[in-house]
Design an enzyme around this catalytic site. Structure first.
Site, PDB file in Angstrom:
ATOM      1  N   ASP A 179       0.939  -1.243   0.016  1.00 17.72           N
ATOM      2  CA  ASP A 179       0.139   0.073  -0.027  1.00 17.72           C
ATOM      3  C   ASP A 179       0.832   1.091   0.019  1.00 17.72           C
ATOM      4  O   ASP A 179       1.969   1.236   0.006  1.00 17.72           O
ATOM      5  CB  ASP A 179      -0.995  -0.114   0.980  1.00 17.72           C
ATOM      6  CG  ASP A 179      -2.437   0.469   1.075  1.00 17.72           C
ATOM      7  OD1 ASP A 179      -2.448   1.401   0.019  1.00 17.72           O
ATOM      8  OD2 ASP A 179      -3.214   0.138   1.642  1.00 17.72           O
ATOM      9  N   ASP A 249      -9.729   3.425  -3.729  1.00 15.92           N
ATOM     10  CA  ASP A 249     -10.579   2.396  -3.358  1.00 15.92           C
ATOM     11  C   ASP A 249     -11.861   2.289  -4.244  1.00 15.92           C
ATOM     12  O   ASP A 249     -12.487   3.378  -4.036  1.00 15.92           O
ATOM     13  CB  ASP A 249     -10.555   2.483  -1.816  1.00 15.92           C
ATOM     14  CG  ASP A 249      -9.398   1.832  -1.047  1.00 15.92           C
ATOM     15  OD1 ASP A 249      -8.381   1.786  -1.680  1.00 15.92           O
ATOM     16  OD2 ASP A 249      -9.597   1.732   0.094  1.00 15.92           O
TER      17      ASP A 249
END
Ligand SMILES: *[C@@H]1O[C@H](CO)[C@@H](O)[C@H](O)[C@H]1NC(C)=O
Ligand SMILES: *[C@@H]1O[C@H](CO)[C@@H](O)[C@H](O)[C@H]1NC(C)=O
Ligand SMILES: *[C@@H]1O[C@H](CO)[C@@H](O)[C@H](O)[C@H]1NC(C)=O
Ligand SMILES: *[C@@H]1O[C@H](CO)[C@@H](O)[C@H](O)[C@H]1NC(C)=O
Ligand SMILES: *[C@@H]1O[C@H](CO)[C@@H](O)[C@H](O)[C@H]1NC(C)=O
Ligand SMILES: *[C@@H]1O[C@H](CO)[C@@H](O)[C@H](O)[C@H]1NC(C)=O
Ligand SMILES: *[C@@H]1O[C@H](CO)[C@@H](O)[C@H](O)[C@H]1NC(C)=O
Length: 432
Positions: A179, A249
């Site tokens: 991430d 996202d």
């Protein structure tokens, strides 16, 4: 310098000739000295590429985040793995069982420097979970971050890539999602790098350090860059990992799904074997997506060759949803062993309006030519001319519905089909 290596596959399958030539340089898989013209961190950053023993095709699996966010433990992970078997998902090709954020303790082990799996959530440790997942014939994924901390505040791997990659390899981890949270300011990119060379940006180098650390473990690991479409990642992602996130996202809404398709549709030249734009995890089973929206979500991720990582509690999927995610023809297109490229937008007719995302896509597989039609608006008849589909030309064609396997008939010049609101038609086409 990347080695310019052109892959060429020519297969004769019955009357069909499929030629899939790479349209770009193969990623560098050798360590080369950085160019002497580079300055700062780029002058010494590792240039080793990702393993080519894994990640040739887009990943198929499950990830814990959309289902459980931070509220995970080994029971939930192993339950998902068991359901891969009992629901027939493993037989359909689903392979990766991926743990997302929130698996470790907040502090590293003081003596080894390693990230420590939270023993209250993972009493078997990550290695114990990996053993059980492997015993089912599946693969295990883990999560870390190219910053000091993960998005949920657990230890990140920036500056500790070697110790973390070693731990993941020793535990038997097969896949790493990496991430992009909590990046120190000196590791961000304030401006476009010299010569627009985003491979040598600070962002890319944070990921390259982990590529090199994974390589040094000697264990091939699928490397997923969760970089949110930053730093023009589609230009260099295949030199660093196997797949890369193109956007922020996903959420369980039509606006999210359609905007991700629209963003991704602009960068499909980067998709081929070992090289996949990641449209983020699936929301099928979550929120209040209509059945048609769930079909489009799955179909678009399949025909654009994004990783498909299911993101729901698999216990809750009903038979209609299972039929969508196990659809054999769409999965065969996604996992095609001979054609690595995705379907791409085409102009259906001379007067077809332009939409966002595009509605009409065409592509090849080892089965033939395919057309996919997303209805971005209300129920309507959608028409395309065979002559506008790249590679088809004029004449008569047999059309099959990929969702049902049903033959729809033989048609000349053009084809029309009614597509419901936010649904996707998926067609296999052969010359009659
Ligand atoms: C590490 O890189 C070398 C050189 O490119 C390559 O031969 C080897 O297969 C790589 N190993 C792994 C585990 O990625
Ligand atoms: C994981 O959470 C579920 C649901 O809260 C619970 O039933 C299960 O016992 C937990 N497992 C572990 C290992 O904590
Ligand atoms: C790497 O881990 C050590 C503990 O082993 C920690 O002190 C250090 O802050 C970590 N590095 C970064 C950049 O977070
Ligand atoms: C940022 O600062 C750290 C600590 O001084 C240093 O190790 C690192 O190389 C720097 N990063 C860049 C991109 O210069
Ligand atoms: C499964 O759920 C969807 C809504 O997500 C619904 O449209 C469909 O009818 C359901 N199928 C069955 C068999 O219940
Ligand atoms: C479709 O047509 C428009 C304008 O006529 C053109 O700009 C565009 O490039 C075409 N798209 C494709 C995929 O051929
Ligand atoms: C959606 O369909 C409606 C009804 O046919 C039409 O009026 C509208 O212009 C369409 N919207 C777009 C963005 O195409």
């Amino acid at each position: 310098m990347a080695v310019s290596l052109h892959r060429l596959f020519s297969y004769v399958l019955g009357a069909l000739v499929v030629t899939a030539a790479a349209h770009k340089s193969a990623p560098s898989v050798t360590s080369t000295a950085a160019s002497s013209t580079l300055t700062g961190i780029a002058a010494t950053a590792p240039t080793i590429g990702p393993s080519h023993q894994v990640g040739r095709l887009p990943a198929l699996g499950w990830n814990s985040w959309n289902a459980y966010s931070c509220n995970i433990n080994e029971t939930k992970i192993l339950d998902a793995a068991d359901l891969f078997i009992s629901l027939g998902l493993a037989d359909a090709g689903y392979e990766y069982v991926n743990i997302d954020d929130c698996w470790p303790l907040e502090t590293r082990d003081a003596s080894t420097g390693r990230i420590v799996p939270d023993p209250s959530k993972f009493p078997s440790g990550i290695s114990g979970v990996a053993d059980q997942v492997h015993a089912l014939g599946l693969k295990l994924g883990i999560y870390s971050d190219a910053g000091t901390n993960t998005c949920a505040g657990f230890p990140g791997s920036l500056g500790n890539e070697t110790v973390d990659a070693e731990a993941f390899a020793e535990w038997g981890v097969d896949y790493l999602k990496y991430d992009n949270c909590n990046v120190p300011s000196n590791w961000t990119d304030a401006a476009t790098p010299p010569d627009n060379d985003w491979y040598n940006s600070n962002s890319a180098i944070r990921y390259r350090q982990m590529t090199a650390a994974l390589n040094q473990t000697g264990k091939p690991v699928h490397f997923s860059l969760c970089i949110w479409g930053d730093a023009n990642v589609w230009e260099w992602g295949d030199r660093v990992g196997h797949s890369w996130r193109m956007t922020g996202d996903v959420s369980a809404s039509w606006s999210s799904i359609s905007s991700i398709i629209a963003a991704n549709a602009q960068h499909l030249d980067s998709v081929d074997f070992f090289s996949h734009n990641d449209m983020d995890m699936m929301e099928i089973g979550n929120g209040d997506l209509t059945l048609e929206e769930q079909r489009t979500h799955f179909a678009a991720w399949a025909f654009l060759k994004s990783p498909i990582l299911l993101g729901t509690d698999l216990n809750n999927l009903n038979s209609t949803q299972l039929d969508i995610i196990k659809n054999a023809q769409l999965l065969a297109f996604h996992q095609d062993p001979i054609v690595g490229t995705p379907a791409t937008p085409f102009n259906a007719t001379a007067s077809a309006p332009s939409t966002s995302p595009p509605e009409f896509y065409a592509g090849k597989s080892s089965k033939g030519t395919h057309v996919f039609i997303i209805n971005t608006n209300t129920t309507a008849t959608k028409t395309f001319e065979f002559g506008n589909v790249p590679g088809l030309g004029f004449g008569r064609f047999r059309v099959q519905d990929m969702w049902t396997g049903k033959n729809l008939g033989t048609f000349a010049n053009k084809f029309s089909i009614t597509v419901d609101t936010h649904d996707t038609a998926a067609l296999l086409i052969h010359r009659a």
